[in-house]
Motif scaffolding. Structure first.
Motif, short mmCIF file in Angstrom:
data_model
loop_
_atom_site.label_atom_id
_atom_site.label_comp_id
_atom_site.label_asym_id
_atom_site.label_seq_id
_atom_site.Cartn_x
_atom_site.Cartn_y
_atom_site.Cartn_z
N PRO A 124 0.81 -1.22 0.00
CA PRO A 124 0.00 0.00 0.00
C PRO A 124 0.84 1.27 0.00
O PRO A 124 0.46 2.28 -0.62
CB PRO A 124 -0.82 -0.12 1.29
N ALA A 125 1.99 1.24 0.70
CA ALA A 125 2.87 2.42 0.69
C ALA A 125 3.38 2.69 -0.71
O ALA A 125 3.44 3.84 -1.16
CB ALA A 125 4.03 2.22 1.66
N GLU A 126 3.77 1.64 -1.42
CA GLU A 126 4.31 1.81 -2.77
C GLU A 126 3.23 2.22 -3.76
O GLU A 126 3.51 2.91 -4.74
CB GLU A 126 4.98 0.51 -3.22
N ASN A 127 1.98 1.79 -3.50
CA ASN A 127 0.88 2.07 -4.43
C ASN A 127 0.06 3.29 -4.06
O ASN A 127 -0.96 3.57 -4.70
CB ASN A 127 -0.03 0.84 -4.53
N GLY A 128 0.47 4.02 -3.04
CA GLY A 128 -0.27 5.19 -2.61
C GLY A 128 -1.64 4.86 -2.04
O GLY A 128 -2.58 5.65 -2.15
N GLN A 129 -1.75 3.69 -1.40
CA GLN A 129 -3.04 3.22 -0.91
C GLN A 129 -3.09 3.09 0.61
O GLN A 129 -3.90 2.32 1.14
CB GLN A 129 -3.36 1.86 -1.56
N LEU A 130 -2.25 3.82 1.29
CA LEU A 130 -2.31 3.81 2.75
C LEU A 130 -3.58 4.51 3.23
O LEU A 130 -4.17 5.32 2.51
CB LEU A 130 -1.09 4.53 3.33
N GLN A 131 -3.97 4.23 4.45
CA GLN A 131 -5.00 5.01 5.12
C GLN A 131 -4.29 5.92 6.12
O GLN A 131 -3.50 5.44 6.94
CB GLN A 131 -6.00 4.12 5.85
N VAL A 132 -4.57 7.18 6.04
CA VAL A 132 -3.95 8.15 6.95
C VAL A 132 -4.97 8.52 8.02
O VAL A 132 -6.08 8.96 7.72
CB VAL A 132 -3.51 9.42 6.19
N PHE A 133 -4.59 8.31 9.28
CA PHE A 133 -5.41 8.74 10.40
C PHE A 133 -4.76 10.00 10.96
O PHE A 133 -3.59 9.97 11.34
CB PHE A 133 -5.47 7.65 11.48
N ALA A 134 -5.50 11.09 10.99
CA ALA A 134 -4.87 12.37 11.30
C ALA A 134 -5.65 13.16 12.34
O ALA A 134 -6.88 13.07 12.44
CB ALA A 134 -4.73 13.20 10.02
N ALA A 135 -4.90 13.95 13.09
CA ALA A 135 -5.48 14.92 14.02
C ALA A 135 -4.59 16.14 14.03
O ALA A 135 -3.37 16.04 14.18
CB ALA A 135 -5.57 14.32 15.43
N GLY A 136 -5.19 17.30 13.82
CA GLY A 136 -4.44 18.54 13.77
C GLY A 136 -5.36 19.70 13.48
O GLY A 136 -6.54 19.51 13.13
N PRO A 137 -4.87 20.93 13.61
CA PRO A 137 -5.71 22.12 13.43
C PRO A 137 -6.34 22.19 12.04
O PRO A 137 -5.65 21.94 11.04
CB PRO A 137 -4.71 23.27 13.64
N PRO A 138 -7.61 22.53 11.95
CA PRO A 138 -8.27 22.63 10.65
C PRO A 138 -7.58 23.59 9.69
O PRO A 138 -7.59 23.38 8.47
CB PRO A 138 -9.68 23.13 11.01
N GLU A 139 -6.95 24.63 10.23
CA GLU A 139 -6.36 25.65 9.36
C GLU A 139 -5.12 25.14 8.60
O GLU A 139 -4.67 25.81 7.66
CB GLU A 139 -5.99 26.90 10.16
N VAL A 140 -4.56 24.00 8.98
CA VAL A 140 -3.39 23.49 8.24
C VAL A 140 -3.73 22.27 7.39
O VAL A 140 -2.85 21.73 6.72
CB VAL A 140 -2.22 23.14 9.19
N ARG A 141 -4.98 21.88 7.36
CA ARG A 141 -5.32 20.66 6.63
C ARG A 141 -5.12 20.80 5.13
O ARG A 141 -4.72 19.85 4.46
CB ARG A 141 -6.76 20.23 6.96
N ASP A 142 -5.36 21.99 4.61
CA ASP A 142 -5.10 22.21 3.19
C ASP A 142 -3.60 22.12 2.89
O ASP A 142 -3.21 21.73 1.78
CB ASP A 142 -5.63 23.57 2.75
N ARG A 143 -2.79 22.47 3.85
CA ARG A 143 -1.34 22.44 3.64
C ARG A 143 -0.79 21.02 3.62
O ARG A 143 0.16 20.73 2.89
CB ARG A 143 -0.63 23.26 4.72
N VAL A 144 -1.38 20.13 4.41
CA VAL A 144 -0.90 18.74 4.42
C VAL A 144 -1.64 17.86 3.42
O VAL A 144 -1.19 16.75 3.12
CB VAL A 144 -0.99 18.12 5.82
N ALA A 145 -2.76 18.36 2.87
CA ALA A 145 -3.56 17.54 1.96
C ALA A 145 -2.76 17.01 0.76
O ALA A 145 -2.91 15.83 0.41
CB ALA A 145 -4.78 18.32 1.48
#
Length: 292
Positions: A124-145
């Motif tokens: 999945p890592a090689e194929n871009g098929q991981l699931q990302v579980f995330a927690a962080g400020p809403p204002e930076v979500r576009d930056r990490v997207a």
């Protein structure tokens, strides 16, 4: 263009880095063993001699290392290159209690901390098929997207404060299932061998039914083929199982299966299979054979 500093290019980091490059991200890489980063450099990433070189001016810092101690050590080496407001996506599975120290380190350096472990192994890592579980400020979500979209098939946001470890807690729940199925597969194959039962007859008997699982098929095939090519190493699985048990104990929950899986993985790792796939835990049922 988003500039990403990827610290750690092992089994998981290497595949993630390739997908970041494929997505057009400006990628800088650092790894303790520089040669492991060479394929990414050949594909267009910039090699960094020190973590501080990699993170200097980066929009997003990604850590994908062994454990919390490794993460802290590398980020402390990166300190001279850090700047207020940079986003740190901490994607290593470090458990619950150790995350507090990493979040404090982020605050110390003015970083925006995103708790973002992933579910998946080498393929999945090689194929871009991981699931990302995330927690962080809403204002930076576009930056990490752009980063999360490059490495994963979906991102599940679980909280607004990475320091609360909402994503890491969820990752341990998911990993507890992975470790339980891995252990059960190994023991079932071992029992079949011990009783003189053809394991393929068992696999045929459950095929397509409620007891069948694609993951069971993958790990059973590895065991039957004696193929321990690492998708996720026994040592890392032992580490993760330990984190699950530690978190459960702190929460007042007794997990007998997780503790047993941890012990099997530790035994087989100590017997020389630390870098082999976690399916090699099967061999823990025959430790006299392993130790010869």
């Amino acid at each position: 263009m988003t500039t990403v500093a990827l610290l750690g290019t092992g089994i998981m980091g290497a595949g993630m880095g390739q997908n970041m490059l494929a997505a057009g991200l400006d990628l800088r890489v650092w790894n303790r063993t520089a040669e492991k980063a060479r394929p990414l450099v050949d594909a267009g990433a910039t090699a960094s001699a020190e973590p501080a070189d990699a993170v200097r001016g980066a929009d997003v810092i990604v850590t994908m290392l062994g454990d919390a101690g490794d993460v802290r050590a590398v980020m402390e080496r990166a300190a001279p290159g850090l700047a207020d407001g940079q986003v740190w996506a901490q994607m290593t599975t470090v458990g619950v209690a150790p995350l507090a120290g990493l979040a404090a380190l982020a605050r110390e350096h003015g970083l925006v901390f995103v708790d973002a472990p992933v579910l998946g192994t080498r393929a999945p890592a090689e194929n871009g098929q991981l699931q990302v579980f995330a927690a962080g400020p809403p204002e930076v979500r576009d930056r990490v997207a752009p980063v999360f979209d490059a490495v994963g098939r979906e991102t599940v946001w679980l909280g607004d404060d990475g320091a609360e470890a909402a994503a890491s807690r969820f990752k341990l729940v998911a990993n507890s299932w992975v470790m339980a199925v891995t252990a059960a597969t190994g023991e079932t194959m071992a029992l079949a061998k011990g009783l003189g039962v053809d394991p393929t007859v068992f696999l045929d008997a459950i095929e397509g039914g409620p007891l069948d699982l694609p993951y069971l098929r993958v790990k059973a095939k590895a065991i039957l083929d004696g193929d321990w090519s690492p998708s996720f190493s026994a040592a890392n699985a032992a580490k993760d199982s330990g984190l699950i048990v530690d978190a459960a104990t702190a929460a007042g929950v007794r997990l007998d299966v997780a503790a047993a899986a941890r012990d099997r993985l530790r035994r087989v790792s100590d017997a020389g299979h630390a870098d082999d796939d976690m399916a090699a835990a099967y061999l823990a049922s025959f430790m006299e054979e392993v130790s010869e």
